[in-house]
Design an enzyme around this catalytic site. Sequence first.
Site, PDB file in Angstrom:
ATOM      1  N   CYS B 104       0.887  -1.156   0.000  1.00 24.76           N
ATOM      2  CA  CYS B 104       0.000   0.000   0.000  1.00 24.76           C
ATOM      3  C   CYS B 104       0.926   1.207   0.000  1.00 24.76           C
ATOM      4  O   CYS B 104       1.488   1.555   1.037  1.00 24.76           O
ATOM      5  CB  CYS B 104      -0.910   0.022   1.222  1.00 24.76           C
ATOM      6  SG  CYS B 104      -1.910   1.522   1.287  1.00 24.76           S
ATOM      7  N   CYS B 107      -0.413   4.245   2.258  1.00 23.64           N
ATOM      8  CA  CYS B 107      -0.506   4.147   3.718  1.00 23.64           C
ATOM      9  C   CYS B 107      -0.161   2.733   4.153  1.00 23.64           C
ATOM     10  O   CYS B 107       0.998   2.371   4.178  1.00 23.64           O
ATOM     11  CB  CYS B 107      -1.879   4.570   4.216  1.00 23.64           C
ATOM     12  SG  CYS B 107      -3.257   3.948   3.270  1.00 23.64           S
ATOM     13  N   SER B 108      -1.140   1.926   4.448  1.00 25.22           N
ATOM     14  CA  SER B 108      -0.863   0.621   5.034  1.00 25.22           C
ATOM     15  C   SER B 108      -2.075  -0.287   4.882  1.00 25.22           C
ATOM     16  O   SER B 108      -2.306  -1.141   5.725  1.00 25.22           O
ATOM     17  CB  SER B 108      -0.539   0.806   6.512  1.00 25.22           C
ATOM     18  OG  SER B 108      -1.501   1.674   7.077  1.00 25.22           O
ATOM     19  N   CYS B 109      -2.863  -0.094   3.842  1.00 24.25           N
ATOM     20  CA  CYS B 109      -4.055  -0.921   3.616  1.00 24.25           C
ATOM     21  C   CYS B 109      -3.642  -2.386   3.520  1.00 24.25           C
ATOM     22  O   CYS B 109      -2.678  -2.725   2.829  1.00 24.25           O
ATOM     23  CB  CYS B 109      -4.766  -0.494   2.342  1.00 24.25           C
ATOM     24  SG  CYS B 109      -5.329   1.209   2.419  1.00 24.25           S
TER      25      CYS B 109
END
Lengths: 103, 200
Positions: B104, B107-109
Amino acid sequence: MNSIHDLGGMEGFGPINPEENEATFHYEWEKPIFGWFFSLFAGGIINVDVFRHAIERLGNQHYLESSYYEHWLGAFETLLVEGGTITTEEIDAKMAELAGETQ
Amino acid sequence: MPHDHHYDPLPDTELRVRALESILVEKDLVDPAAIDLLVETYETKIGPRNGAKVVAKAWTDPEYKKRLMENASAAIAELGFSGVQGEDMVVVENTEGVHNVVVCTLCSCYPWPTLGLPPVWYKAAPYRSRVVRDPRSVLLEFGTELPASTEIHVWDSNAELRYLVLPQRPSGTDGMSVEQLEELVSRDSMIGVKLADMPA
């Protein structure tokens, strides 16, 4: 928005350093922040889109110097203040009070 | 507290969290007992063992695999894994010629119901910035060396869509039970930075 969070393709961040047998949380203070996501979501104070937007407004230096749950913390604080749920004065006063207790 | 932190908090972070928590509890906006339960659930129940069950079933049940590739969210929910941050899932299959890896960049999906919460490296700048530009060097850091002829597909997750890699079933596993196969499926193999483990 095209700002620092859009990291894809940037150079110079160094090695990845994966951690063996990594714990789910690294610090106790991360746990309440994680939980607020659910509480504030259920309470209608945040949704995915305003949360995302708040993270993207953290500021470049803060974004790179702070960790994942600190990004969440900053976003929640922004949204709680903007939504009128709490004020920055309340947070500052509580921080001063708690700092006094531990001295 | 572990001593091998990859990061340190900013100087006032802990105090700020305590202050905010105290205010939120006073205003009855959060319930500390509910948060303790959530934390415990994500520490002990929601993690990559769930995803490993999906992978092992897909390896051993061709009809399930077909459903998984056609509608991943529904097929994963069949095994009881659904909910927050896994509402819309896509499974990408590794083959002889194609290897998939998930990131991602923004971000950090990450697919929480099947993999749990993401590791620090997945959320940090080095992985997010480099895997889209030079995936081979990233895979090498995880000890994964692919033939030059293997195509690498990098999938960039987002808030709505989450990917899970279906690793190739290792050779020499024909006689193994589903439970034994699950043991070969690591978190990293479902992100795509490693292959499934070889049987001992």
